[in-house]
Design an enzyme around this catalytic site. Sequence first.
Site, short mmCIF file in Angstrom:
data_model
loop_
_atom_site.label_atom_id
_atom_site.label_comp_id
_atom_site.label_asym_id
_atom_site.label_seq_id
_atom_site.Cartn_x
_atom_site.Cartn_y
_atom_site.Cartn_z
N LYS A 79 0.87 -1.19 0.00
CA LYS A 79 0.00 0.00 0.00
C LYS A 79 0.90 1.23 0.00
CE LYS A 79 -1.49 3.12 2.64
NZ LYS A 79 -1.64 4.28 1.76
N GLY A 110 -5.11 3.13 -1.58
CA GLY A 110 -6.16 3.59 -0.68
C GLY A 110 -5.56 4.38 0.46
N GLY A 130 -4.53 5.41 4.39
CA GLY A 130 -3.94 4.68 5.51
C GLY A 130 -5.00 4.17 6.45
N GLY A 150 -4.26 0.74 4.97
CA GLY A 150 -3.14 0.58 5.91
C GLY A 150 -3.60 -0.09 7.20
N GLU A 206 9.99 1.68 10.63
CA GLU A 206 11.05 2.66 10.37
C GLU A 206 10.37 4.01 10.50
OE1 GLU A 206 12.89 5.31 9.36
OE2 GLU A 206 12.90 4.79 7.22
N CYS A 261 13.98 10.94 6.60
CA CYS A 261 13.91 10.45 7.98
C CYS A 261 15.28 10.46 8.65
CB CYS A 261 13.32 9.05 8.01
SG CYS A 261 14.05 7.95 6.82
N GLU A 281 10.90 15.88 15.14
CA GLU A 281 11.17 15.79 13.70
C GLU A 281 10.31 16.82 12.97
OE1 GLU A 281 9.79 12.20 11.61
OE2 GLU A 281 11.77 12.12 10.69
P1 TAP Z 1 2.06 8.62 7.96
O1 TAP Z 1 0.69 9.09 8.26
O2 TAP Z 1 2.76 7.82 8.96
O3 TAP Z 1 1.95 7.83 6.57
C1 TAP Z 1 2.83 6.81 6.16
C2 TAP Z 1 2.04 5.68 5.50
O4 TAP Z 1 1.14 5.10 6.46
C3 TAP Z 1 1.14 6.14 4.35
O5 TAP Z 1 1.07 5.12 3.39
C4 TAP Z 1 -0.20 6.32 5.02
O6 TAP Z 1 -1.30 6.26 4.14
C5 TAP Z 1 -0.20 5.14 5.98
N1 TAP Z 1 -1.12 5.25 7.11
C6 TAP Z 1 -1.71 6.36 7.61
N2 TAP Z 1 -2.52 6.03 8.64
C7 TAP Z 1 -2.43 4.69 8.80
C8 TAP Z 1 -3.03 3.76 9.69
N3 TAP Z 1 -3.87 4.14 10.64
N4 TAP Z 1 -2.70 2.46 9.58
C9 TAP Z 1 -1.83 2.04 8.65
N5 TAP Z 1 -1.26 2.88 7.74
C10 TAP Z 1 -1.54 4.19 7.83
O7 TAP Z 1 2.96 9.82 7.58
P2 TAP Z 1 2.48 11.22 6.97
O8 TAP Z 1 1.20 11.74 7.49
O9 TAP Z 1 2.52 11.04 5.56
O10 TAP Z 1 3.61 12.17 7.56
C11 TAP Z 1 3.51 12.68 8.88
C12 TAP Z 1 4.86 12.77 9.54
O11 TAP Z 1 5.47 11.49 9.55
C13 TAP Z 1 5.88 13.63 8.79
O12 TAP Z 1 5.78 14.95 9.13
C14 TAP Z 1 7.18 13.02 9.22
O13 TAP Z 1 7.59 13.55 10.44
C15 TAP Z 1 6.85 11.58 9.40
N6 TAP Z 1 7.27 10.78 8.25
C16 TAP Z 1 8.33 9.99 8.42
C17 TAP Z 1 8.76 9.24 7.38
C18 TAP Z 1 9.91 8.33 7.57
S1 TAP Z 1 10.74 7.84 6.30
N7 TAP Z 1 10.23 7.88 8.73
C19 TAP Z 1 8.15 9.30 6.13
C20 TAP Z 1 7.04 10.12 5.98
C21 TAP Z 1 6.61 10.85 7.06
P3 TAP Z 1 -1.91 7.55 3.41
O14 TAP Z 1 -0.93 8.65 3.55
O15 TAP Z 1 -2.08 7.10 2.03
O16 TAP Z 1 -3.21 7.83 4.09
#
Ligand code: TAP
Length: 474
Positions: A170, A201, A203, A207, A245, A279, A378
Site C-alpha cells: 500500500k 487507498g 492509511g 493501511g 522505520e 527520515c 522531527e
Molecule cells: P504517515 O501518516 O505515517 O503515513 C505513512 C504511511 O502510512 C502512508 O502510506 C499512510 O497512508 C499510511 N497510514 C496512515 N494512517 C495509517 C493507519 N492508521 N494504519 C496504517 N497505515 C496508515 O505519515 P504522513 O502523514 O505522511 O507524515 C507525517 C509525519 O510522519 C511527517 O511529518 C514526518 O515527520 C513523518 N514521516 C516519516 C517518514 C519516515 S521515512 N520515517 C516518512 C514520511 C513521514 P496515506 O498517507 O495514504 O493515508
Amino acid sequence: MRKQIKHYINGEWVESTGSETIDVINPATEEVMGKISSGTEEDLDKAVKAARAAFPAFSRSTKEERIQWLNNIVEGYEKRKEEFIDVMTDELGSPLTVSEEVHYPMGLGHFKQAVDSLAEFSFSEDRGGHTLLKESIGVSGLITPWNFPTNQASTKIASAIAAGSPVILKPASKTPFAAMMLAEIIDEAGLPKGAFNLVNGSGSDIGNGISSHPGIDFVSFTGSGAVGEKIMKNGAETIKKVALELGGKSPIVVLGDADVKDAAKTALSNMMTNTGQVCSAGTRVFIPQSMKQSFEEMILDLLPTFPVGDPWKEGIATGPLVSEDQWDTVQSYIEKGKKEATLLVGGTGKPEGLDTGYYAKPTIFTDVSNDSVIAQEEIFGPVTTIITYDDLEDAIEMANDNVYGLAGYVVGKDPETLRYVASNIRAGRIKVNGAETDFNGPFGGYKQSGIGREWGDFGIEEYLEIKSVHGMPK
Ligand code: TAP
C-alpha cells in the site's frame, strides 16, 4: 492528468470493488495531477487471498529463480528511467536533478543489492547439534510513506522477493504513481501470480486493514511514529511480526579539527535534500563554541548553492514540501523556533516569488538549546538547528539526548576521535565525513526510530522465520 484507478491483484490490473477515488496533488502547482482508487476491505481481502495462494510455491522457489526475477525487475526499471524521473518530479515535487540522482538510483540500488545479497545468502546452516533453516515468514504487508516513493517500496519488495514472501503493497496516497510503475515492471518480470499485489487507498482504510488482517503474517511499515504505534497495537491482536522505520532527529557532530566548509556543506545537504523530508536527515548540528561564528558565516555563504524553486527548472536543488499539511506543520515549528532560539535565516511564509506551491523558506536557527522543541522533534522540512558545545563528551551526551536514534553524522579529521564519536552515537546508521552510501549497510533505528533493519542481507532476514531441526539426516 494521470488516472490509474486499478489495483494490481493476482497478476493483473483489476477494477476496485468500490467507486471512491483519491486526488493526488502536484505540490508545485497545488493542482490535482492524478487520481487513484480508494481501495476497499474487499479489495484487500482479494489481495490477501491471492498472496496466500501464491505462498506455497513462491516460498519454495529456488535462489536462482528469485535472482532471475530480481534481475528482470532491474532491467525493466532501467528501461523506464526518464518516466521515473518525471513521475517523482510531478507527484513529490522533487527537482529533476534530485529525482535523477537520488530517487531513481536509490530504488534501483535495492533490487541490484538484493541480487548480490541473495547470491551469498545461506538459507540453511549446520550448527553442530542442529540444522538451522531460514524460511519465508509468510504473507507480508508493506506500507510506505511519500518522501522516497521508489526507495521505500523497493527496499521492502526486493527483500521480500529474495526471501520468497508474497506481498501486498500500500503506497502513500500522496505519491502512488512511482509505486504503480514498479508494479507494472514487476508484472513483466515473470513472478508467479499473487506473489506481488498492490492495493491503493488511504492509511485509515487499507493501511489499517493490513495491520489488522489475520491473513497477513508480517507488516513492514515506514512513516510516522503515531501510525507506527497504531500498527503495533493492531498487529498485537493477531501476534504479527512488525518492523517499523519511524524517522528521527539525527545529530551532526562537528569536531574541533573539522574543515568549516565541509561541516557547513554536510549541514546544508542534510537540511535541503528532498526539502528536508528525509527520515535520516541530520538536523541538530553540534559545533564547538569556538567555531560558531565561522560556521554561521560559512553556512549563510553556501545556502544560495541550494536554490529553491520550480522542480522542473534546471538548476533547482530544493522543491516544495509534499502537501499543504506538511507546509502547515513546518510553519508551526518555525513559529515555535522563533520563540526558542535565534533565527539566523529564513522564517515563516513562502520564499519570494513562490506564492503558488508548498514552498518553505530554508530556515536556520542558532543559539538552540538541545531540549527545545525544534531540537527534539522531527520537523520534516528545510529547517536546521545549531547547538554549541565546549566539551566533546557533552556533545555526545546531547547527541544521544533524544527519543530518536536513526542516524548520526561526524565531520572532522582525527581518525581516533571520529571512530570514538561514531561508536558512541546511539543510532542505526552513522556517516563519517559524508561517506558514500553502501546498499548492503543495514538501515533502521535505535530507540523510537523503529524496530528492525532494512537493506541488503539484514533486510532479507526480516522476511524469514528461523527453524532449528534437531536430528536432520545428513
Ligand atoms: P504517515 O501518516 O505515517 O503515513 C505513512 C504511511 O502510512 C502512508 O502510506 C499512510 O497512508 C499510511 N497510514 C496512515 N494512517 C495509517 C493507519 N492508521 N494504519 C496504517 N497505515 C496508515 O505519515 P504522513 O502523514 O505522511 O507524515 C507525517 C509525519 O510522519 C511527517 O511529518 C514526518 O515527520 C513523518 N514521516 C516519516 C517518514 C519516515 S521515512 N520515517 C516518512 C514520511 C513521514 P496515506 O498517507 O495514504 O493515508
